[in-house]
Design an enzyme around this catalytic site. Structure first.
Site, PDB file in Angstrom:
ATOM      1  N   HIS A 125       0.660  -1.346  -0.030  1.00 42.33           N
ATOM      2  CA  HIS A 125      -0.169  -0.147  -0.122  1.00 42.33           C
ATOM      3  C   HIS A 125       0.897   1.405   0.050  1.00 42.33           C
ATOM      4  O   HIS A 125       0.440   2.373  -0.171  1.00 42.33           O
ATOM      5  CB  HIS A 125      -1.025   0.095   1.175  1.00 42.33           C
ATOM      6  CG  HIS A 125      -0.403   0.205   2.288  1.00 42.33           C
ATOM      7  ND1 HIS A 125       0.178  -0.629   3.340  1.00 42.33           N
ATOM      8  CD2 HIS A 125      -0.052   1.447   3.014  1.00 42.33           C
ATOM      9  CE1 HIS A 125       0.462  -0.216   4.494  1.00 42.33           C
ATOM     10  NE2 HIS A 125       0.476   1.126   4.341  1.00 42.33           N
ATOM     11  N   ASP A 155       0.380  -7.579   1.507  1.00 41.49           N
ATOM     12  CA  ASP A 155       0.741  -6.200   1.603  1.00 41.49           C
ATOM     13  C   ASP A 155       2.123  -5.975   1.655  1.00 41.49           C
ATOM     14  O   ASP A 155       2.686  -5.258   2.436  1.00 41.49           O
ATOM     15  CB  ASP A 155       0.172  -5.223   2.927  1.00 41.49           C
ATOM     16  CG  ASP A 155       0.101  -3.722   2.906  1.00 41.49           C
ATOM     17  OD1 ASP A 155       0.253  -3.384   1.585  1.00 41.49           O
ATOM     18  OD2 ASP A 155       0.488  -3.302   3.791  1.00 41.49           O
ATOM     19  N   SER A 229       4.845   2.550   7.937  1.00 44.27           N
ATOM     20  CA  SER A 229       4.522   1.551   6.918  1.00 44.27           C
ATOM     21  C   SER A 229       5.631   1.133   5.978  1.00 44.27           C
ATOM     22  O   SER A 229       6.184   1.958   5.417  1.00 44.27           O
ATOM     23  CB  SER A 229       3.381   1.858   6.207  1.00 44.27           C
ATOM     24  OG  SER A 229       2.128   1.833   6.709  1.00 44.27           O
TER      25      SER A 229
END
Length: 474
Positions: A125, A155, A229
């Protein structure tokens, strides 16, 4: 870099991450209660160990000096078309100064895992839909990244930069990680590069996070905020145990971290990375069965105690007969991992390497038995399903969509070759096949089973950009 299909972008764009999701709504808060006075007691508090492997460790600084050069900032740019009430009329665009497109920028983190080859792991993402990706190293250098591949359902994404004066983090054995182990998160939250937070492992094997794909998360109370992230979660030896992925907050991501952070175990990320390097994609196997979560009503119908939990087999597809499962079997464990629901069994399958051996604990006719089988890959080219589908490539729905909507069913059209038989019949990339006159199906395995006998006429019900219509495959 090829942009993901529209359906994938809509489903996955806000799935989770360093720009964090907020799907947990029900929070119990107990008011403080006055208690009678009691004799003073000494409270035992968690503390960092004074030594690791027999070596004194009065500070995390020596370990971080080795780790932080391997954690990078990931900058992405995406060209986004600017829509106007006047459509594409150039006159009105000039009159009101409306550009045809704007540049959307975002910031995340990444981890160098192979210095010799320049490989960097991050989250899917973080780079999804990006037109340009650049990497800023801890020494200030900024390099253009090459996209190798990604897997939206776990992911995980893999990039490559020139391998000059790089430092990589050694990879740990994540299976040895236990709740209570101390861990350190390194990343770039809110753009503050090389930020370090510490905490403990709250849990391993988390698989009940809403709206996320296949899950086997490490949960930690080390602060993970927007921009973290794709960053590193390391143990006190400076070994990479996970890739930071998501944080959850009932009041939204901008409210800050509340000790609910999640990371992808490095063993899983390493497996995805190897598949991307070997084949450019991640392929998953299937048991070839449909299942349903066992509740008290179903347990009663099967003559089992009301407390029975598991996934009952409701349908065995043609290829699924090789699994050794039968309709009515209740799967209660897989490779020793407890299975309480249909989702748990599907999640288990999605995390296993292709063609891996699986041992299932099964209740069959009220008796415990054990079934040993393998996860087999399904072909995805339309020609192997039906000649009228030649030129199309299929895939299962994104797992995040299935978790958001348990009733979601269908098959995604990943690609359609130009001027192929499927293309001439009207099938297009990004279409979602939701039904067919050949029979009912929930996923790719079911779809294949319905067309195996090649019906005389094949009619597909297709959802395209929110509109549903029928296509007769010629």
């Amino acid at each position: 870099m090829r942009a993901a299909p529209t359906l994938l972008a809509l489903v996955l764009a806000a799935a989770f991450g360093g720009f964090a999701a907020t799907a947990m709504r029900d929070v119990l808060q107990q008011p403080a209660q006055a208690e009678p006075a009691a004799p003073a007691t000494v409270r035992t508090l968690a503390a960092l160990p004074t030594a690791v492997d027999g070596q004194p460790l009065p500070s995390l600084a020596p370990m971080l000096q080795r780790v932080t050069p391997s954690v990078v900032s990931v900058h992405t740019k995406q060209r986004v078309r600017v829509n106007t009430p006047f459509g594409n009329d150039p006159f009105f665009r000039r009159m009101f100064g409306i550009p045809e497109e704007r540049i959307a920028e975002s910031l995340g983190s990444g981890v160098i895992v192979d210095a010799a080859q320049g490989y960097i792991l991050t989250n899917h993402h973080v780079i999804e839909g990006a037109d340009d990706v650049s990497i800023t190293l801890s020494d200030g250098r900024t390099l253009t990244a090459e996209f190798i591949g990604s897997d939206p359902d776990t992911d995980v994404a893999l990039m490559k930069i020139p391998s000059e004066r790089l430092s990589a983090i050694p990879l740990a054995d994540a299976s040895a990680l236990q709740p209570g182990d101390f861990v350190v998160a390194v990343g770039n939250p809110f753009g503050f590069s090389q930020t370090v937070t510490s905490g403990i492992v709250s849990a391993v094997g988390r698989s009940n996070v809403p709206g996320v794909g296949f899950q086997n998360f490490i949960q930690t109370d080390a602060s993970i905020n927007p921009g973290n992230s794709g960053g590193a979660l390391v143990n006190l030896r400076g070994e990479l145990v996970g890739i930071n992925t998501a944080s959850f907050n009932t009041r939204g991501s901008m409210a800050g971290n509340i000790g609910l952070g999640f990371a992808i175990p490095i063993d899983l990320a390493r497996n995805v990375m190897q598949q991307l390097l070997d084949t450019g994609e991640v392929r998953r196997g299937t048991l070839g069965v449909d299942t349903q979560t066992v509740d008290a009503r179903i347990a009663e119908g099967l003559g089992l105690p009301a407390t029975t939990r598991g996934a009952v087999v409701t349908r065995v597809y043609g290829g699924g007969a090789q699994s050794g499962l039968r309709t009515g079997d209740v799967v209660t464990a897989a490779n020793g991992q407890r299975i309480d629901s249909s989702d748990a069994l599907r999640n288990f399958q999605g995390l296993q390497p292709l063609d891996s051996a699986v041992t299932l604990d099964v209740l069959r006719n009220g008796e415990n038995t054990r079934v040993t089988t393998r996860l087999r890959a399904l072909p995805r080219d339309g020609a192997s399903y039906d000649a009228r589908l030649t030129g199309a490539t299929f895939a299962d729905l994104p797992e995040a969509l299935r978790r958001q909507n348990p009733r979601a069913r269908g098959v995604l059209v990943e690609r359609v070759a130009a001027d192929s038989r499927a293309y001439r019949s009207g099938l297009r990339e990004g279409d979602l096949i939701v039904a067919a006159n050949s029979g009912e199906f929930r996923d790719l395995a079911g779809f294949r089973d319905t067309v195996v006998e090649e019906p005389r006429q094949l009619v597909l019900q297709v959802s395209r950009r929110g509109r549903i219509g029928n296509l007769i495959m010629e």
